[in-house]
Design a protein around this motif. Structure first.
Motif, short mmCIF file in Angstrom:
data_model
loop_
_atom_site.label_atom_id
_atom_site.label_comp_id
_atom_site.label_asym_id
_atom_site.label_seq_id
_atom_site.Cartn_x
_atom_site.Cartn_y
_atom_site.Cartn_z
N TRP A 1 28.12 122.64 49.20
CA TRP A 1 29.06 123.05 48.15
C TRP A 1 28.78 124.50 47.79
O TRP A 1 27.64 124.91 47.66
CB TRP A 1 28.89 122.18 46.92
CG TRP A 1 29.48 120.81 47.06
CD1 TRP A 1 29.76 120.15 48.21
CD2 TRP A 1 29.85 119.93 45.99
NE1 TRP A 1 30.27 118.92 47.93
CE2 TRP A 1 30.34 118.74 46.59
CE3 TRP A 1 29.80 120.01 44.61
CZ2 TRP A 1 30.79 117.66 45.83
CZ3 TRP A 1 30.24 118.94 43.85
CH2 TRP A 1 30.73 117.77 44.45
N LEU B 1 24.20 119.71 41.52
CA LEU B 1 25.31 119.72 42.48
C LEU B 1 26.54 120.40 41.92
O LEU B 1 27.20 121.19 42.60
CB LEU B 1 25.63 118.28 42.90
CG LEU B 1 26.75 118.09 43.92
CD1 LEU B 1 26.40 118.77 45.24
CD2 LEU B 1 26.99 116.60 44.15
N TYR B 2 26.86 120.11 40.67
CA TYR B 2 28.10 120.62 40.07
C TYR B 2 27.96 122.00 39.45
O TYR B 2 28.97 122.64 39.15
CB TYR B 2 28.64 119.64 39.03
CG TYR B 2 29.38 118.48 39.65
CD1 TYR B 2 30.74 118.58 39.94
CD2 TYR B 2 28.72 117.30 39.99
CE1 TYR B 2 31.43 117.53 40.52
CE2 TYR B 2 29.40 116.24 40.58
CZ TYR B 2 30.75 116.36 40.84
OH TYR B 2 31.42 115.32 41.43
N GLY C 1 19.58 125.27 42.74
CA GLY C 1 20.81 125.08 43.49
C GLY C 1 20.58 124.70 44.95
O GLY C 1 21.52 124.67 45.74
N ASP D 1 24.33 127.93 40.29
CA ASP D 1 22.97 127.64 40.77
C ASP D 1 21.95 127.97 39.68
O ASP D 1 20.95 128.65 39.91
CB ASP D 1 22.65 128.44 42.04
CG ASP D 1 23.44 127.94 43.24
OD1 ASP D 1 23.95 126.81 43.21
OD2 ASP D 1 23.54 128.69 44.23
N ARG E 1 22.62 121.63 46.00
CA ARG E 1 24.04 121.99 46.17
C ARG E 1 24.25 122.73 47.49
O ARG E 1 25.22 122.48 48.23
CB ARG E 1 24.47 122.86 44.99
CG ARG E 1 25.89 123.38 45.04
CD ARG E 1 26.14 124.25 43.81
NE ARG E 1 27.40 124.97 43.87
CZ ARG E 1 28.55 124.50 43.45
NH1 ARG E 1 28.63 123.31 42.95
NH2 ARG E 1 29.64 125.23 43.53
#
Ligand code: SF4
Ligand code: SF4
Length: 109
Positions: free
Chosen positions: A88, A49-50, A80, A54, A83
């Motif tokens: 995001w 997520l962070y 990724g 990716d 995410r």
């Protein structure tokens, strides 16, 4: 379980090292993080997520490692993907509205 840190995508920012609640990664001075304690992975997806590049792939199978090649993860657009689904990243939107459970919850209220 965390499977891949992509050497072709990773910028070495070490955000994943900080984001992981179980300290799976080790930072490498001048390099990219390594998966040092894969068995400690809780499949929480926080690192994926962070990661702004990716560059990580967390397999949804939590029971143990699954052999995954980087090129396969890239071709299948797995890296990724969590995410991306959350929305995001530049130009992305959450896909929660497409989730059937979201619709059930909306109707329940
Ligand atoms: S967050 Fe992503 S780009 Fe940054 S070090 Fe980790 S894998 Fe590499
Ligand atoms: S999925 Fe969660 S526990 Fe596993 S490496 Fe990523 S942040 Fe750490």
């Amino acid at each position: 379980m965390i499977e891949i840190v992509s050497p072709t995508r990773c910028t070495g920012c070490n955000i994943c090292v900080q984001a992981c609640p179980t300290h799976v990664f080790d930072a490498v001075p001048g390099g990219i993080p390594v998966i040092a304690r894969q068995d400690d992975c809780q499949t929480c997806f926080m690192c994926e997520l962070y990661c702004p590049a990716d560059a990580l792939y967390v397999a949804p199978v939590a029971d143990g490692p699954v052999a995954t090649a980087e090129h396969e993860a890239i071709v299948q657009q797995w890296m990724g993907s969590y995410r991306s689904a959350i929305g995001w990243g530049k130009g992305r939107r959450s896909t929660a509205a497409q989730d059937a459970s979201f619709e059930l919850l909306r109707r329940a209220h």
